[in-house]
Structure formats: structure tokens, C-alpha cells
Design an enzyme around this catalytic site. Sequence first.
Site, PDB file in Angstrom:
ATOM      1  N   ASP A 303     -31.838 -16.711  36.407  1.00  0.00           N
ATOM      2  CA  ASP A 303     -33.249 -17.030  36.676  1.00  0.00           C
ATOM      3  C   ASP A 303     -33.676 -18.208  35.805  1.00  0.00           C
ATOM      4  O   ASP A 303     -33.280 -18.299  34.635  1.00  0.00           O
ATOM      5  CB  ASP A 303     -34.125 -15.815  36.365  1.00  0.00           C
ATOM      6  CG  ASP A 303     -35.548 -16.006  36.858  1.00  0.00           C
ATOM      7  OD1 ASP A 303     -35.781 -15.761  38.066  1.00  0.00           O
ATOM      8  OD2 ASP A 303     -36.399 -16.415  36.052  1.00  0.00           O
ATOM      9  N   ILE A 304     -34.443 -19.126  36.388  1.00  0.00           N
ATOM     10  CA  ILE A 304     -34.934 -20.292  35.630  1.00  0.00           C
ATOM     11  C   ILE A 304     -36.121 -19.847  34.781  1.00  0.00           C
ATOM     12  O   ILE A 304     -37.107 -19.315  35.316  1.00  0.00           O
ATOM     13  CB  ILE A 304     -35.355 -21.427  36.586  1.00  0.00           C
ATOM     14  CG1 ILE A 304     -34.171 -21.850  37.454  1.00  0.00           C
ATOM     15  CG2 ILE A 304     -35.910 -22.612  35.801  1.00  0.00           C
ATOM     16  CD1 ILE A 304     -34.531 -22.886  38.520  1.00  0.00           C
ATOM     17  N   GLU A 346     -36.731 -18.807  42.203  1.00  0.00           N
ATOM     18  CA  GLU A 346     -35.923 -19.500  41.200  1.00  0.00           C
ATOM     19  C   GLU A 346     -34.735 -18.655  40.759  1.00  0.00           C
ATOM     20  O   GLU A 346     -34.144 -18.906  39.702  1.00  0.00           O
ATOM     21  CB  GLU A 346     -36.788 -19.855  39.983  1.00  0.00           C
ATOM     22  CG  GLU A 346     -37.255 -18.688  39.144  1.00  0.00           C
ATOM     23  CD  GLU A 346     -38.530 -18.020  39.656  1.00  0.00           C
ATOM     24  OE1 GLU A 346     -39.199 -17.344  38.861  1.00  0.00           O
ATOM     25  OE2 GLU A 346     -38.855 -18.166  40.862  1.00  0.00           O
TER      26      GLU A 346
END
Length: 428
Positions: A303-304, A346
Site C-alpha cells: 500500500d502507498i 493504491e
Amino acid sequence: MSDKQVESLQLKINNLENVLSHVGAYVFTKDLQGRYTYVNQKVLDAFGRRYEDVIGKDDSQFFDMELSDQLYQNDQKVMRENITVENEEFNVIKASGEHRIYHTVKNPLHDDQGKVIGLCGISSDITEQKKLQDVNKEQQQLLDTVLNNVGAYIYMKDTERRFRYVNKHVTELFGLPVSQIIGCLDTDVLPQEVADHFWDSDKKVFESNASQETEEEFADKDGNMRHYLSVKIPYQFSRDSKVLIGFSTDVTELYALKERYQQQANTDALTGLFNRRYFFENADREFKRTQRHSLSLAAISIDIDNFKQINDKYGHPIGDQVLLAVVKNIIPNVRLEDVLARIGGEEFSVLLPETTPDKAQLVAERIRAYQDANEFVAENGIHIAVKLSVGVSALRAADESFLDLYSRSDKALYQAKYQGKNTVYYLP
């Protein structure tokens, strides 16, 4: 000459006359002036005259010479050049007005000194045969016109792999004229490998004596691979002559469209990665294979960090650029056999077949560190420090489905975020 000799000679003449009258052809002789000196019964029937009304008369009495001039020219050629002439003659008979075509052989007649004194001829009426040939020719032209304008490649092959017919589309596909295809083996026309590929399905038609439908590939004269849907049906010309008739339709565009739709169904429009649906379908298959062969399996969830803030501060176009940059950084750190997908927003996932927990953690750390070392620079020059949180898990003996493994990697991801982000967390 004795009476007995005369009687014997007369008998031979009568027998000859009988034979000539039943020979099934028009038999005649003429003198140098073109006057008939003998005709058989078939000639008399054609003229509608008696014997004595024909002998001594020339052709002008029986034919329309303006339309039958070839007849006169052939007679003159035989007697003038002392040669045999064989050809077709077109005649119009005055008595009936019929137009007839004959196949005629004319030979010069000689006296005891070898001097030409006339000619003898044998003519066969081929009018109906010519009409039938014309009808067949017309039907063949019509058939060729139809088959050459049908949007398919049509061909005929026999059990010896020889082409018996091809339409225009086939000649264009092979880049050869008809004369170099008809009667030739498929291996004479096509590369051995291609010919053998086609023969595999051809053979099934002859062996089963039933129609076969198959998909085939062939490179055109420009080297482009084309895809064809082929229907091949058996046909028996005679007891000893079997052929197949093939109809192949070019479905290359449909094939490409199908692949494009398939790709669109399996990939994420923005990043070009596999999408969530494909990831889980593939993961389920890999999970079953892994269990069947007692192999290792691992999953990574990515995950960003702070992606919502990036979108809120810089806008969604910049956010899209960030997603693409992250994908570009992840790809060099996974293997070809690994499945990288965008799960949503994301978040990304990586399926790692035949990968132990230790190796999976190394891959996860490599991904995180690579991203951490590469600052993102937007197209407008903005510098953004993009970081990743990564969760890792590996297959357990108690796992009943891939979702068991995936849910642990997802939980590990949230643990990584909870521990301060930009880190890797492993949940066994």
C-alpha cells in the site's frame, strides 16, 4: 475375272458398305472438284437425300457455304498440299437449317502413280458435346465467380495430400498461381511444418469420414500471422477417389478483438497490471496446484503510504503519476512467474509461487527499499517522497483456500502501517 471372283468382290463391297453405314460416323469421298464420289447412309440421313441425288454434287448443294467456308478450305488444303487435316468444322445444313459442329479427319486419295485424285473423310458430330462443354464451361465460370467472391479460402485436397482445387483467395494467400498449386503436394506448396500442421486436421476428416471444425494459423506472404476457422468436409468422387473440401474463414480481427477484450477483462486500465478479478482467479488455481504438489507459496500486500494526502494536495492526475511510478519500481523486483496486480486504489498484491517465507520477506524488503531510494518527480517538476507499507505471509498447512493466505498478508500490511509505515511486516 471369273464369276466367282466377281461374286466374292461384290460380297466384300456389300460388307464394307454395311460396315460404313453403321460405323456411327459420316464417311465420304470427293474428287478434285469437290464432288461426292461416295457417301454412307449417315451422310444421306443428314442431307435428307437419296444416294443418286448426292453423288456428283458438291457441298454447295447441301451446305450454306457462306457459313461453312472452313469446310471448303480444309478440302483444298488436303488435296493441294497432299496432307491429312484434322480439326473441327462448323456447318449449316440447307435441308434442315441445323447448325452442326463436326470433328473431321480428311486424307488425300491417290491413283496408282501416287497422284492426288480426291479425298476421303470421316466426320463425327460433336454438336451436343460442344454444347455440353459450353454449358460446363459456363457453369465452371459461374462457380469460379461465386467461389472467388465468397469471403473464405476454399480448397480441395485428396488422400495423397495433393491440391485438387483452390479459389483465388488461396492463391493470393500462398502467393502462387493456380498452376503451381493444383496437382501439387501440400509440402511442395507450403513449408513442411505448416503443411504437416494442416494435414493433422485433414487426416481426421479422411479417418472419420466426418466433417471437422478447427482453428488454424498461417503466416501470410508479408509474414503476418493470421488465424482461421476451418470447416473440412469429406467428399467421394468415385469408389477410389476421396477428397476433402475445406472452407477457411479469416478470423484474425475477431481473434485480436477477443484477445483485446480478454486483456481488458484481466487488466487494470491505468497501470496495465492484472486486476483484482484476474489476480484471485489465478491465485485460486495456483493454491490448488501448490497443495497438489506440496509446494511453497507466499503473498505480498503493498500500500502507498499517505496516498490520500498526495491526491488531496496535488490532485488526481499527480496521484495517477505516482501509481505508475510505483508500478515501474515494483516490476524489476519480482520474477516473471510472480503475479503482480492492482487490487484497488493504491493497493497492490504479489503472488509468489514456490517461494518460502524467508525469500518472500526478502522480496518484500527489496520492493520497499527500492521505492524508498527513488524519490518521485512529477511531470511538472514536483518532488514527492513516496513510501510503501508491505505485508507478507506464507502458506500454512491448515489453509483451506487462497483467501486464508491473502487475508493474513492483508493483516500484515495493516500491522506495517500501525508500526509507522514504510516498513515490512511478516505474519506467519
